[in-house]
Scaffold this active site. Structure first.
Site, PDB file in Angstrom:
ATOM      1  N   VAL A  92      -1.533  -7.636   2.154  1.00 59.06           N
ATOM      2  CA  VAL A  92      -1.498  -9.046   1.734  1.00 59.06           C
ATOM      3  C   VAL A  92      -1.174  -9.148   0.251  1.00 59.06           C
ATOM      4  O   VAL A  92      -1.702  -8.388  -0.561  1.00 59.06           O
ATOM      5  CB  VAL A  92      -2.864  -9.729   1.974  1.00 59.06           C
ATOM      6  CG1 VAL A  92      -2.856 -11.158   1.431  1.00 59.06           C
ATOM      7  CG2 VAL A  92      -3.244  -9.725   3.429  1.00 59.06           C
ATOM      8  N   HIS A  93      -0.326 -10.078  -0.084  1.00 62.10           N
ATOM      9  CA  HIS A  93      -0.090 -10.450  -1.473  1.00 62.10           C
ATOM     10  C   HIS A  93       0.405 -11.893  -1.480  1.00 62.10           C
ATOM     11  O   HIS A  93       1.210 -12.298  -0.657  1.00 62.10           O
ATOM     12  CB  HIS A  93       0.880  -9.499  -2.186  1.00 62.10           C
ATOM     13  CG  HIS A  93       2.178  -9.293  -1.486  1.00 62.10           C
ATOM     14  ND1 HIS A  93       2.308  -8.551  -0.322  1.00 62.10           N
ATOM     15  CD2 HIS A  93       3.419  -9.733  -1.788  1.00 62.10           C
ATOM     16  CE1 HIS A  93       3.577  -8.539   0.049  1.00 62.10           C
ATOM     17  NE2 HIS A  93       4.265  -9.260  -0.820  1.00 62.10           N
TER      18      HIS A  93
END
Length: 126
Positions: A92-93
């Site tokens: 995730v980013h």
């Protein structure tokens, strides 16, 4: 499983106990930042509530940093979740993308422009 480039924080500009922020290595504009949970997790919705809160807190801190250093005229915020949505790094980013007056001929619609068909109409799903 190959090494995940986001699992090891580098070039950190901000951090808290559960997440860090850095400038994106494939920047779309001056000041483009990504906020990343420290735990390896691919899907935003698989993060725990405390991780989501930590990411959002850093997103706000990053916005203040970018505003001070780059003075953009607007922002796009985004997370690609799943390959169909364009996710290429399975960690995730969340992107904070500063926008500047004149950086696009017609920025109306923001992210909706990604889903336009060849006729310029919003694409309909299957």
């Amino acid at each position: 499983m190959s090494a995940c480039e986001l699992c090891t924080p580098r070039d950190v500009v901000l951090e808290n106990d559960l997440a860090y922020a850095r400038y994106d290595s494939n920047s779309l504009s001056r000041g483009h930042v990504i906020v990343v949970p420290k735990r390896h997790v691919a899907d935003f919705f698989d993060m725990g509530p405390s991780e989501q809160s930590a990411v959002l807190a850093l997103l706000n801190d990053a916005r203040r940093l970018v505003q001070k250093n780059h003075s953009p005229d607007g922002y796009n915020i985004g997370a690609n979740i799943g390959r169909a949505a364009g996710q290429s790094r399975m960690h995730v980013h969340v992107h904070l993308i500063p926008r500047y007056q004149g950086d696009a001929p017609d920025p109306r619609g923001g992210i909706r422009c990604v889903l336009k068909d060849a006729k310029g109409q919003a694409a309909n799903g299957p």
